[in-house]
Design a protein around this motif. Structure first.
Motif, PDB file in Angstrom:
ATOM      1  N   UNK A   1      -9.948  41.983   4.589  1.00 28.53           N
ATOM      2  CA  UNK A   1     -10.149  42.354   5.641  1.00 28.53           C
ATOM      3  C   UNK A   1      -8.843  44.001   6.608  1.00 28.53           C
ATOM      4  N   UNK A   2      -8.980  44.608   6.926  1.00 26.83           N
ATOM      5  CA  UNK A   2      -7.703  45.114   7.093  1.00 26.83           C
ATOM      6  C   UNK A   2      -8.138  46.478   7.775  1.00 26.83           C
ATOM      7  N   UNK A   3      -6.836  47.645   7.952  1.00 27.30           N
ATOM      8  CA  UNK A   3      -6.937  49.062   7.285  1.00 27.30           C
ATOM      9  C   UNK A   3      -5.987  49.287   7.256  1.00 27.30           C
ATOM     10  N   UNK A   4      -5.807  49.957   6.278  1.00 27.39           N
ATOM     11  CA  UNK A   4      -5.006  50.830   5.502  1.00 27.39           C
ATOM     12  C   UNK A   4      -4.126  52.320   6.281  1.00 27.39           C
ATOM     13  N   UNK A   5      -3.351  52.559   6.444  1.00 29.20           N
ATOM     14  CA  UNK A   5      -2.987  54.509   7.045  1.00 29.20           C
ATOM     15  C   UNK A   5      -2.610  55.217   6.261  1.00 29.20           C
ATOM     16  N   UNK A   6      -2.607  56.319   5.988  1.00 25.04           N
ATOM     17  CA  UNK A   6      -1.862  56.976   4.750  1.00 25.04           C
ATOM     18  C   UNK A   6      -2.309  57.366   3.460  1.00 25.04           C
ATOM     19  N   UNK A   7      -3.995  57.062   3.659  1.00 24.62           N
ATOM     20  CA  UNK A   7      -4.562  56.687   2.309  1.00 24.62           C
ATOM     21  C   UNK A   7      -4.714  58.140   1.732  1.00 24.62           C
ATOM     22  N   UNK A   8      -3.635  58.562   1.323  1.00 22.92           N
ATOM     23  CA  UNK A   8      -3.869  59.941   0.480  1.00 22.92           C
ATOM     24  C   UNK A   8      -4.902  59.723  -1.156  1.00 22.92           C
ATOM     25  N   UNK A   9      -6.004  61.282  -1.114  1.00 26.46           N
ATOM     26  CA  UNK A   9      -6.862  61.488  -1.437  1.00 26.46           C
ATOM     27  C   UNK A   9      -8.164  60.055  -1.299  1.00 26.46           C
ATOM     28  N   UNK A  10      -8.374  60.146  -0.140  1.00 29.31           N
ATOM     29  CA  UNK A  10      -9.004  59.196   0.120  1.00 29.31           C
ATOM     30  C   UNK A  10     -10.414  59.765   0.082  1.00 29.31           C
TER      31      UNK A  10
END
Length: 424
Positions: free
Chosen positions: A151-160
């Motif tokens: 579980x978690x949140x990831x920022x700046x996922x370029x290409x998502x």
């Protein structure tokens, strides 16, 4: 060329009888530029490229350049990929960023995942698009039988947007699943989970930055997702490699899949920056052709001051492009020596390549600033391309990952490798 023309002229990868060569792929990327320029404003407003643009890039085969031949990919050398990024970014820097950081991670999946994981990833086909982020917010990865519950949140996922997979990095969790901060993850062993589309949520939270507003660098959330062991990567970004990787072993000693990540990570953005420099030059030439200089009535294209500015920009852009391509060649050469047990791929080599890529971005920022400054204040208005390109390169250079913060570490690695300091 409009959207309808593009659809009739583009050869889809599925229709090919033989893999294209690098020149053909570069030509396909170049043919997309009119569409990308037309879509720039909408891309910014949307926060990512449209489905039509994403499909056109995929249909051109550009998401399989780095995928292994074993799975139907083109498995081309890294310089060829960088050349394609440059052409995409020349049409739209935001789309170039989205493409570069979506397509590039086929290399790491094909380098560091074991065969079972690669079989599963490429069972979806050779086209590969996945962001990889270590900007984790309270990520947890609880060890369970056969894998982890994450579980978690990831920022700046370029290409998502339009991605096939998400790659979430974190420090190796303890037995309670707790992970350390991102700052620690770059010097300690890390765990990356590879999660297919449908098992991650992309948030609508991108687009309010100064530049690169259309890069699709959205946040991604995982909610108690089971990730099997074979879909995880354990690595240390700064660890020296020597000998085979899982990927070089699986793919017949391919150097493409035998290198250090820290020698690779920034290269795609350096290539994007080089393409942005050419986009700015294209726009400056258009301004020179259509605007006069003051009360002279003469077109700027006929005036030496503007010619001088353009000439300097061209030379600097050529230098940036050459350095990016040469960096990719060094990566391939160093990886080949490591895979062949001739010489290790050291952290020193990795950080020096990383620094070289950041220097390219600095050079490009100087190019774009010089063109915007001399193009007149009208070029700084909202909606103008040169203003957009300046915002894009300023955002590129304002990240936490920048040369000013890494130069001391590069010096230390160099001094240690040269024997001037102890290894401690």
């Amino acid at each position: 060329m409009g959207k309808a023309d593009l659809k009739t002229e583009t050869l889809t990868a599925a229709d090919e009888t033989a893999p294209p060569d690098s020149e053909e792929l570069i030509a396909r990327a170049r043919k997309l530029q009119p569409l990308l320029r037309e879509e720039q404003q909408a891309c910014e407003e949307r926060g990512h490229p449209s489905r039509d643009v994403a499909k056109a890039i995929r249909d051109a085969g550009l998401f399989r350049i780095l995928s292994p031949k074993r799975y139907g990919g083109y498995q081309m050398a890294l310089p060829n990929f960088y050349a394609v990024i440059m052409e995409i970014a020349r049409g739209c820097p935001s789309t170039g960023w989205w493409y570069a950081l979506g397509a590039a991670h086929a290399v790491q999946v094909s380098s560091y995942l074991e065969k079972q994981g690669q079989d599963e990833v490429f069972a979806h086909g050779p086209d590969f698009c996945a962001p990889w982020s270590f900007n984790a917010d309270r990520a947890t990865a609880l060890p369970v039988a056969g894998g982890y519950r994450v579980s978690g949140k990831w920022a700046y996922c370029s290409g998502a947007p339009h991605a096939d997979f998400f790659m979430g990095g974190m420090s190796v969790p303890d037995m309670q699943g707790r992970t350390a901060s991102r700052e620690t993850s770059w010097i300690a062993p890390t765990l990356t989970v590879v999660v297919p589309r449908g098992q991650f949520e992309m948030l609508d939270d991108w687009g309010d930055f100064l530049g690169m507003r259309g890069s699709g660098s959205n946040s991604v959330v995982l909610q108690d997702v089971f990730v099997p062991d074979h879909m995880t990567i354990r690595m240390n970004h700064a660890a020296t490699l020597f000998g085979e990787t899982p990927g070089s072993r699986l793919h017949d000693g391919a150097a493409l899949y035998g290198g250090l990540f820290n020698a690779f990570a920034e290269g795609s953005l350096a290539a994007m920056a080089a393409g942005t420099a050419m986009a700015a030059i294209d726009e400056y030439i258009q301004i020179m052709k259509t605007r006069t200089a003051g009360f002279s009535g003469r077109r700027r294209i006929d005036i030496e001051d503007y010619q001088r500015t353009l000439g300097l920009a061209i030379v600097m852009a050529d230098t940036a492009r050459a350095a990016a391509i040469r960096g990719a060649e060094i990566y391939m050469e160093t990886s080949a020596r490591s895979v062949a047990d001739i010489a290790p791929f050291t952290n020193e080599a990795g950080v020096r390549l990383d620094g070289m890529y950041h220097m390219i971005e600095k050079l490009v920022a100087e190019v774009v600033e010089s063109l915007l400054r001399t193009a007149s204040s009208a070029a700084s208005r909202n909606g103008q391309k040169l203003q957009r390109y300046w915002r894009d390169v300023t955002t590129l250079r304002s990240r936490r990952d920048q040369l000013d913060f890494r130069a001391a570490g590069i010096a230390l690695e160099y001094l240690k490798a040269a024997g001037h300091l102890s290894s401690g």
